[in-house]
Design a protein around this motif. Structure first.
Motif, short mmCIF file in Angstrom:
data_model
loop_
_atom_site.label_atom_id
_atom_site.label_comp_id
_atom_site.label_asym_id
_atom_site.label_seq_id
_atom_site.Cartn_x
_atom_site.Cartn_y
_atom_site.Cartn_z
N MET A 179 -5.32 27.72 -26.18
CA MET A 179 -4.62 28.07 -26.94
C MET A 179 -5.38 29.29 -27.39
N LYS A 180 -4.83 31.01 -27.83
CA LYS A 180 -5.24 31.47 -28.65
C LYS A 180 -4.77 31.58 -30.17
N PRO A 181 -4.65 32.16 -31.11
CA PRO A 181 -4.47 32.67 -32.45
C PRO A 181 -3.02 33.46 -32.03
N THR B 207 15.25 20.58 -16.21
CA THR B 207 13.92 20.45 -17.28
C THR B 207 12.76 21.55 -16.71
N VAL B 208 13.00 22.45 -17.36
CA VAL B 208 10.90 23.04 -17.33
C VAL B 208 10.40 23.21 -18.51
N TYR B 209 8.81 23.27 -17.94
CA TYR B 209 8.37 23.04 -18.90
C TYR B 209 7.08 24.02 -18.96
N LEU B 210 6.66 24.16 -20.54
CA LEU B 210 5.17 25.12 -19.81
C LEU B 210 3.87 24.69 -20.81
N GLN B 211 3.14 24.15 -20.08
CA GLN B 211 1.85 23.54 -20.12
C GLN B 211 0.78 25.34 -20.69
N MET B 212 0.79 24.53 -21.79
CA MET B 212 -0.54 25.99 -22.95
C MET B 212 -1.60 25.37 -23.05
N ASN B 213 -2.64 25.75 -22.12
CA ASN B 213 -4.09 25.74 -22.48
C ASN B 213 -4.38 27.08 -22.60
N GLY C 159 -3.34 32.06 -16.42
CA GLY C 159 -4.81 31.18 -15.97
C GLY C 159 -4.70 29.78 -16.81
N ARG C 160 -4.43 30.45 -18.36
CA ARG C 160 -3.53 29.30 -19.20
C ARG C 160 -2.72 28.56 -19.16
N PHE C 161 -1.24 29.46 -19.04
CA PHE C 161 -0.20 28.93 -18.80
C PHE C 161 0.22 28.67 -17.61
#
Length: 127
Positions: free
Chosen positions: A86-88, A78-84, A66-68
């Motif tokens: 984000m937490k510590p 190319t492969v992407y990892l969108q990270m939204n 649900g976040r990435f």
């Protein structure tokens, strides 16, 4: 030679976003699964997300669901990892890895059955 290079790491505030990229060479994406793994200081490496090249099916660890978002551009290898959001606790060195075959993305993520690993990129999330 198969090569994988992850980049795009950096420092981001909690709640922010970052996009990682994994540039691959030496193989055909359609025959591989590409996974993202991470290792936080003092912790074991864990699987984050995986995408199967043949049909772009994906799988996510519960901690990032649900976040990435993982995606691939087969033309660019190319492969992407969108990270939204984000937490510590997302702070870690992130690695991309490739596995030849057609097992489910979940299989590769949970068994660490990868054939090739790239060098990691550090992601730091400040609180």
């Amino acid at each position: 030679d198969v090569q994988l290079q992850a980049f795009g790491g950096g420092l981001v505030q909690a709640g922010g976003s970052l996009r990682l990229s994994c540039a691959a060479s030496g193989f055909t994406f359609d025959d591989y699964a590409i996974g993202w793994f991470r290792q936080a200081p003092g912790k074991e490496r864990e699987g984050v997300s995986c995408i199967r090249g043949s049909d772009a099916s994906t799988y996510y660890a519960d901690s990032v669901k649900g976040r990435f978002t993982i995606s691939s551009d087969n033309a660019k290898n190319t492969v992407y990892l969108q990270m939204n959001s984000m937490k510590p606790e997302d702070t870690a060195v992130y690695y991309c890895a490739a596995a030849y075959g057609y097992y489910s993305p979940k299989y590769y993520l949970e068994t660490y059955g990868m054939d090739y690993w790239g060098k990691g990129t550090l992601v730091t999330v400040s609180s």
